[in-house]
Write a protein that holds these residues in place. Structure first.
Motif, PDB file in Angstrom:
ATOM      1  N   TYR A 301       5.919   7.149   4.772  1.00  0.00           N
ATOM      2  CA  TYR A 301       5.202   6.513   3.668  1.00  0.00           C
ATOM      3  C   TYR A 301       5.217   4.990   3.826  1.00  0.00           C
ATOM      4  CZ  TYR A 301       4.398   4.841  -1.114  1.00  0.00           C
ATOM      5  OH  TYR A 301       3.947   4.164  -2.222  1.00  0.00           O
ATOM      6  N   TYR A 305       1.845   2.717   4.325  1.00  0.00           N
ATOM      7  CA  TYR A 305       1.506   2.167   3.011  1.00  0.00           C
ATOM      8  C   TYR A 305       0.441   1.076   3.094  1.00  0.00           C
ATOM      9  CZ  TYR A 305       2.077  -0.036  -1.554  1.00  0.00           C
ATOM     10  OH  TYR A 305       1.844  -0.560  -2.809  1.00  0.00           O
ATOM     11  N   ALA A 308      -3.090   2.281   3.378  1.00  0.00           N
ATOM     12  CA  ALA A 308      -3.595   3.208   2.369  1.00  0.00           C
ATOM     13  C   ALA A 308      -3.871   2.573   1.018  1.00  0.00           C
ATOM     14  CB  ALA A 308      -2.591   4.355   2.182  1.00  0.00           C
ATOM     15  N   ALA A 314      -7.753   5.834  -2.846  1.00  0.00           N
ATOM     16  CA  ALA A 314      -7.069   6.232  -1.615  1.00  0.00           C
ATOM     17  C   ALA A 314      -5.556   6.077  -1.768  1.00  0.00           C
ATOM     18  CB  ALA A 314      -7.574   5.399  -0.443  1.00  0.00           C
ATOM     19  N   PHE A 318      -2.933   9.018  -1.399  1.00  0.00           N
ATOM     20  CA  PHE A 318      -1.845   8.850  -0.434  1.00  0.00           C
ATOM     21  C   PHE A 318      -0.495   9.181  -1.076  1.00  0.00           C
ATOM     22  CE2 PHE A 318       1.193   5.638   1.440  1.00  0.00           C
ATOM     23  CZ  PHE A 318       1.440   6.348   2.609  1.00  0.00           C
ATOM     24  N   LYS A 319      -0.276   8.712  -2.279  1.00  0.00           N
ATOM     25  CA  LYS A 319       0.974   9.020  -2.976  1.00  0.00           C
ATOM     26  C   LYS A 319       1.061  10.504  -3.321  1.00  0.00           C
ATOM     27  CE  LYS A 319       1.306   4.378  -4.966  1.00  0.00           C
ATOM     28  NZ  LYS A 319       1.276   3.552  -6.200  1.00  0.00           N
ATOM     29  N   THR A 322       1.937  12.409  -0.150  1.00  0.00           N
ATOM     30  CA  THR A 322       3.343  12.190   0.201  1.00  0.00           C
ATOM     31  C   THR A 322       4.265  13.040  -0.669  1.00  0.00           C
ATOM     32  OG1 THR A 322       2.844   9.909   0.854  1.00  0.00           O
ATOM     33  CG2 THR A 322       5.146  10.456   0.455  1.00  0.00           C
TER      34      THR A 322
END
Length: 530
Positions: A301, A305, A308, A314, A318-319, A322
């Motif tokens: 991550y 990061y 992203a 986005a 992304f979070k 993850t």
């Protein structure tokens, strides 16, 4: 006109599934929105948040238990849910006045706030609890097969959708009052459609004698798995805060993934014909992966990061991905426990209601266990091991025999302990969420953190610590590293403000963080409230 089961026209099951989706969309939203409303009026403190959550869990539990007795009134129950929403949205001033009148009558302290939350939320939570078992029972009249798993999937998919839309759209576009009113309007749409379109099914109330009975050890195993599930859910909120930050968005993402996990797990259970033992084993495998893979996933991550976060949608996705890598398997597996047990479906409303009641009460127990015992006295890695042990115990209780399989399950617990010793890094949870925005920042923060000197103070839901980095103390709270405690700035704020006070007998500090400002003020006044 040709008619299907229950005297309904062909295609009515698809319309009904859409109504079920809307009901799920509405159901979880009230728990979030009512929490915001009462938090604004009473206070956003742990006792209030806990009372709201517990009232919803218990109210929904009793609603599921008695839903089958209200078979003919599903449309009215949906309308009642909407009416409660309108009352909360439009009765803000009256509710505010009630609080000022009722709270002194109920007595001083937080106990009166907790009691008032219970009184206000018990009816809407009970009504929400009746929806799913009755929808599942109606669906059984329209379609054959393991209908509860299908209903559970649709309902929780709608709930997952609303968890995201409320946080990232409705509250930002409409505000709190209009958001509640818009959700309530959907309840009335569902109620009207049920009243007009499904009168035949309302007259086909199942006989109580048709309901399947569940062995006591199956119910005990479900209760243990539900306690473990509740502790896991709250633990994931805390773990997510440590690298995503202590924000409402973080809670919304975790909640959405929990609900989405229930939906996907239920669908897979129905498609693959999985049993309770299978899904609990999958939960244990997912927990073992979380122990072993947390450090690697969070470092990944940090590495991705910067690429992203340029576009906000986005960044949210992304979070979400993850978190899905970390908690997806346990969320799906724990969410599938009820559909896995509900294989015989003769009186779906009553059978599912009983299992949902057991699960809801056990979830409330797990929440209390997590808040008052586990979170206060154990590190996060140790809490994960406790959740693993509860899941293993649920599997042993379900099998009800001390055979080779039970011994094998019991041996999984020390194996998980070895994984914890080898792969878990508790230090990652104390470097602050901004350290996960670049790999170099994460490495530097870990290198500077003197974990042996870290002083941790864990409350019911908050983690405070004094972190020592390069020999200097920093204040930490729930994933956020605050001020340098040796900095004179905060102390000067307290001193300067005190200079202008006309008297020094009593002072009030609004907002207590590290205590640096309040501590300075306390030295200059006879009495201080914070």
């Amino acid at each position: 006109m040709e008619h299907g089961q229950g005297g309904q026209p062909p295609g009515s099951s698809r319309v009904f599934a859409f109504l079920l989706l809307l009901s799920g969309f509405c159901g979880i939203s009230y728990e979030i929105l009512y929490g915001r409303i009462l938090g604004n009026l009473i206070g956003d403190q742990f006792a209030v948040s806990a009372s709201i959550l517990l009232t919803f869990l218990l109210g929904i539990g009793f609603g599921t238990l008695y839903a089958h007795r209200l078979w003919r009134w599903l449309w009215l129950l949906e309308a009642g849910i909407g009416l409660c929403g309108i009352a909360f949205a439009l009765g803000g001033d009256a509710l505010d006045a009630l609080l000022f009148v009722a709270l002194p009558l109920l007595g001083p302290g937080l106990g009166s706030s907790v009691l008032l939350c219970f009184l206000l939320l018990s009816v809407p939570s009970f009504l929400i609890g009746t929806s799913l078992p009755l929808f599942a029972g109606y669906l059984a009249r329209l379609r054959p097969g393991r209908v509860f798993a299908r209903a559970y999937t649709i309902y929780n998919f709608g709930a997952a959708l609303t968890a995201l839309l409320i946080e990232f759209a409705l509250l930002r576009w409409l505000g709190l009052k209009l958001a509640v009113l818009s959700i309530a309007s959907l309840n009335f749409v569902v109620a009207a459609a049920l009243l007009v379109g499904y009168g035949g099914i309302r007259q086909e109330r199942p006989r109580p004698a048709d309901a399947a009975d569940y062995p006591a050890h199956h119910l005990a195993a479900l209760a243990l798995a539900s306690v473990a599930s509740a502790a896991f859910q709250l633990l994931m909120v805390k773990l997510a805060e440590c690298f995503l930050g202590p924000f409402r968005e973080t809670f919304a993402l975790v909640l959405a993934l929990i609900l989405l996990g229930i939906a996907v797990g239920s669908a897979l259970t129905a498609r693959l014909q999985l049993g309770f033992g299978h899904v609990v084993l999958a939960a244990l495998a997912g927990l073992a992966w979380l122990l072993a893979g947390f450090a690697g996933v969070t470092r990944l991550y940090a590495a991705l990061y910067a690429q992203a976060v340029d576009v906000y949608p986005a960044a949210v996705l992304f979070k979400l991905v993850t978190l899905g890598l970390l908690m997806g398997v346990p969320a799906m597996a724990f969410g599938a426990t009820i559909p896995a047990l509900l294989t015989e479906q003769r009186n779906v409303a009553r059978e599912s209601g009983r299992l949902l009641f057991v699960s809801s009460v056990a979830n409330a127990t797990g929440f209390l266990l997590m808040a008052f015992v586990l979170h206060r006295y154990l590190d996060y890695g140790a809490i994960l091991l406790v959740v693993f042990a509860l899941g293993a115990l649920a599997l042993v209780v379900y099998r009800r025999s001390l055979d080779a399989r039970a011994v094998g399950v019991a041996l999984l617990v020390p194996a998980a302990f070895l994984v914890h010793r080898a792969a878990w890094d508790e230090k990652l949870l104390y470097v602050g969420h901004t350290s996960f925005q670049r790999p170099q920042a994460l490495s530097e923060a870990l290198g500077k953190l003197d974990f042996a000197r870290t002083q941790t103070f864990k409350g019911f839901q908050d983690t405070f610590s004094i972190n020592w980095s390069d020999g200097e103390p920093f204040f930490y709270i729930n994933g956020y590293v605050s001020i340098h405690l040796d900095s004179p700035a905060e102390k000067l704020v307290g001193a300067f403000s005190s200079i202008f006070a006309p008297r020094t007998d009593r002072a009030l500090v609004l907002g207590l963080g590290s205590g640096a400002t309040g501590g300075t003020v306390s030295l200059l006044f006879d009495e201080l409230d914070a």
